[in-house]
Write a protein that holds these residues in place. Structure first.
Motif, PDB file in Angstrom:
ATOM      1  N   THR A   3      -8.488   4.641  -9.141  1.00 34.29           N
ATOM      2  CA  THR A   3      -7.461   4.983  -8.989  1.00 34.29           C
ATOM      3  C   THR A   3      -7.133   6.222  -8.519  1.00 34.29           C
ATOM      4  OG1 THR A   3      -6.457   4.763 -11.534  1.00 34.29           O
ATOM      5  CG2 THR A   3      -6.503   3.131 -10.024  1.00 34.29           C
ATOM      6  N   GLU A   4      -8.385   7.358  -9.215  1.00 34.07           N
ATOM      7  CA  GLU A   4      -7.999   8.488  -9.349  1.00 34.07           C
ATOM      8  C   GLU A   4      -8.361   8.836  -7.809  1.00 34.07           C
ATOM      9  OE1 GLU A   4      -7.277  10.945 -12.178  1.00 34.07           O
ATOM     10  OE2 GLU A   4      -6.904   8.774 -12.692  1.00 34.07           O
ATOM     11  N   LYS A   5      -9.450   8.606  -7.109  1.00 40.12           N
ATOM     12  CA  LYS A   5      -9.192   8.837  -5.600  1.00 40.12           C
ATOM     13  C   LYS A   5      -8.687   8.371  -4.941  1.00 40.12           C
ATOM     14  CE  LYS A   5     -14.740   8.808  -7.438  1.00 40.12           C
ATOM     15  NZ  LYS A   5     -15.811   8.397  -7.008  1.00 40.12           N
ATOM     16  N   VAL A   6      -7.394   7.612  -5.240  1.00 40.39           N
ATOM     17  CA  VAL A   6      -7.158   7.320  -4.346  1.00 40.39           C
ATOM     18  C   VAL A   6      -5.947   8.268  -3.987  1.00 40.39           C
ATOM     19  CG1 VAL A   6      -4.990   5.435  -3.149  1.00 40.39           C
ATOM     20  CG2 VAL A   6      -6.374   4.331  -4.590  1.00 40.39           C
ATOM     21  N   LYS A   7      -6.374   8.996  -2.124  1.00 35.47           N
ATOM     22  CA  LYS A   7      -5.128  10.287  -2.387  1.00 35.47           C
ATOM     23  C   LYS A   7      -4.333   9.298  -1.064  1.00 35.47           C
ATOM     24  CE  LYS A   7      -8.241  12.659  -3.925  1.00 35.47           C
ATOM     25  NZ  LYS A   7      -7.767  13.314  -5.634  1.00 35.47           N
ATOM     26  N   GLU A   8      -4.092   8.786  -0.489  1.00 37.24           N
ATOM     27  CA  GLU A   8      -2.817   8.085   0.153  1.00 37.24           C
ATOM     28  C   GLU A   8      -2.784   6.946   0.708  1.00 37.24           C
ATOM     29  OE1 GLU A   8      -3.684   9.266   4.315  1.00 37.24           O
ATOM     30  OE2 GLU A   8      -4.926  10.780   4.110  1.00 37.24           O
ATOM     31  N   ILE A   9      -1.752   5.839  -0.042  1.00 33.04           N
ATOM     32  CA  ILE A   9      -1.201   4.656  -0.266  1.00 33.04           C
ATOM     33  C   ILE A   9       0.286   5.029   0.558  1.00 33.04           C
ATOM     34  CG2 ILE A   9      -0.156   2.935  -1.391  1.00 33.04           C
ATOM     35  CD1 ILE A   9      -1.289   4.478  -4.140  1.00 33.04           C
ATOM     36  N   TYR A  10      -0.439   3.347   1.663  1.00 33.42           N
ATOM     37  CA  TYR A  10       0.882   3.285   3.037  1.00 33.42           C
ATOM     38  C   TYR A  10       1.647   1.439   2.282  1.00 33.42           C
ATOM     39  CZ  TYR A  10      -0.349   7.297   5.085  1.00 33.42           C
ATOM     40  OH  TYR A  10      -1.430   8.410   5.397  1.00 33.42           O
ATOM     41  N   PHE A  11       2.351   1.848   1.526  1.00 29.56           N
ATOM     42  CA  PHE A  11       3.346   0.723   0.951  1.00 29.56           C
ATOM     43  C   PHE A  11       4.201  -0.138   2.066  1.00 29.56           C
ATOM     44  CE2 PHE A  11       6.082  -2.275  -0.865  1.00 29.56           C
ATOM     45  CZ  PHE A  11       4.621  -3.468  -2.151  1.00 29.56           C
ATOM     46  N   TYR A  12       4.180  -1.590   2.280  1.00 33.34           N
ATOM     47  CA  TYR A  12       5.293  -1.780   3.308  1.00 33.34           C
ATOM     48  C   TYR A  12       6.210  -2.981   2.817  1.00 33.34           C
ATOM     49  CZ  TYR A  12       3.044   0.889   7.067  1.00 33.34           C
ATOM     50  OH  TYR A  12       2.346   1.879   8.077  1.00 33.34           O
ATOM     51  N   GLY A  13       6.919  -3.239   2.491  1.00 28.64           N
ATOM     52  CA  GLY A  13       7.964  -4.096   1.924  1.00 28.64           C
ATOM     53  C   GLY A  13       9.199  -4.541   1.808  1.00 28.64           C
ATOM     54  N   ALA A  14       8.861  -5.477   1.957  1.00 25.04           N
ATOM     55  CA  ALA A  14      10.383  -6.572   2.384  1.00 25.04           C
ATOM     56  C   ALA A  14      11.007  -5.949   1.470  1.00 25.04           C
ATOM     57  CB  ALA A  14      10.527  -7.945   2.221  1.00 25.04           C
ATOM     58  N   GLY A  15      12.539  -6.330   1.423  1.00 24.50           N
ATOM     59  CA  GLY A  15      13.598  -5.261   1.152  1.00 24.50           C
ATOM     60  C   GLY A  15      13.493  -4.318   0.666  1.00 24.50           C
ATOM     61  N   CYS A  16      12.173  -3.433   0.763  1.00 23.34           N
ATOM     62  CA  CYS A  16      11.694  -2.014   0.949  1.00 23.34           C
ATOM     63  C   CYS A  16      12.783  -0.443   1.820  1.00 23.34           C
ATOM     64  CB  CYS A  16      10.349  -1.251   0.853  1.00 23.34           C
ATOM     65  SG  CYS A  16       9.540  -1.966   0.080  1.00 23.34           S
TER      66      CYS A  16
END
Length: 292
Positions: free
Chosen positions: A55-68
């Motif tokens: 988890t320390e190496k994850v630099k970008e997160i693109y989360f697409y979600g219902a209700g977001c």
């Protein structure tokens, strides 16, 4: 490393894009922030993370979600930030995921028909027009939850043909009172109703079941899709298990409304991988801000 997530109300598809172009897939349950809080999301993700994901190496997160959208996005952001402490996090509506996966940088009409339902017009960058589905309680016509609910209503009111009533009882052993109790007193009633698509799908050729599905898609067109200006000028591009599973019926209903069928895919994750592999995407803000 980039982490991409496409979350419906039932399931979230995750993909980790490694620095060496490696791709790792995993899945968790779906997280609609209208129904679950940050602690719930955090615990559910942690329980399903691959053991080799640093988890320390994850630099970008693109989360697409219902209700977001709007004030619901921080619920998801808070949960993700507790896990991925060094990542830039963007939370966007699942409509934008569908548009990017189906159309990339092109313009067009996009629909989601999964556990829930939604639709929009897309200009290649942002959502420009959205007619709200109003969610499970008030709308979501054409969704798995909507279709399942029609089956349960028919069963509860004694309208199912005898062969279907017997098969339903043999498979689930639920009385109408059991169904009412579950739908009104237990969490995630949308997911409960959508679960009965498993009963519907293998019986889609049964005349009564076929009418339920066809009526749900007709309601979707009548109450949402046909309300878009000049909707007949667009092709119907759709993502979601319900649109994909019942694509022949959906295309037939679209034809009766004068709308041609474009791309129909089960899930957007592959299209999102291609989209995000090209370049880092700048934040767009709330997908609904461009709505009319």
């Amino acid at each position: 490393m980039k982490l991409i997530a496409d979350s419906g109300s039932t399931k979230t598809d995750w993909c980790l894009l490694g620095d060496n172009n490696s791709i790792t897939y995993f899945d968790t349950e779906g997280f609609n922030p209208y129904y679950v809080d940050a602690d719930y999301i955090y615990n559910a993700i942690v329980a399903k993370l691959p053991a080799n994901l640093d988890t320390e190496k994850v630099k970008e997160i693109y989360f697409y979600g219902a209700g977001c959208s709007g004030d619901k996005n921080p619920i998801v952001e808070t949960a993700l930030a507790r896990i991925f402490k060094h990542a830039h996090i963007e939370v966007e509506h699942d409509l934008l995921a569908a548009a990017r996966a189906l159309l990339g940088d092109d313009t067009g009409f996009v629909a989601i028909l999964g556990t829930g339902a939604n639709s929009c017009l897309y200009n290649g960058k942002t959502i420009t027009h959205q007619i709200d589905s109003l969610g499970f309680m008030l709308g979501d016509e054409g969704s798995g939850a909507y279709i399942g609910k029609q089956l349960l209503v028919s069963y509860g009111r004694g309208q199912l043909p005898e062969d279907l009533r017997i098969e339903f009882w043999n498979e689930y052993g639920l009385t109408p009172d059991d169904i009412v109790e579950h739908a009104h007193s237990k969490p995630l009633p949308n997911r409960f109703c959508a679960s009965f698509v498993r009963f519907i799908a293998p019986r889609m050729e049964h005349p009564y079941i076929n009418r339920i599905i066809r009526k749900a898609f007709t309601d979707c067109f009548e109450n949402m899709i046909s309300l878009y200006p000049d909707f007949k000028l667009y092709s119907l591009n759709c993502v979601g298990s319900i649109g994909y599973m019942f694509s022949a019926i959906l295309s037939d209903v679209a034809k009766t409304y004068g709308m041609r069928t474009g791309n129909i895919i089960k899930a957007p994750i592959e299209g999102l991988i291609s989209y995000h592999a090209k370049a880092t995407v700048q934040p767009l803000g709330d997908a609904n801000e461009a709505s009319i």
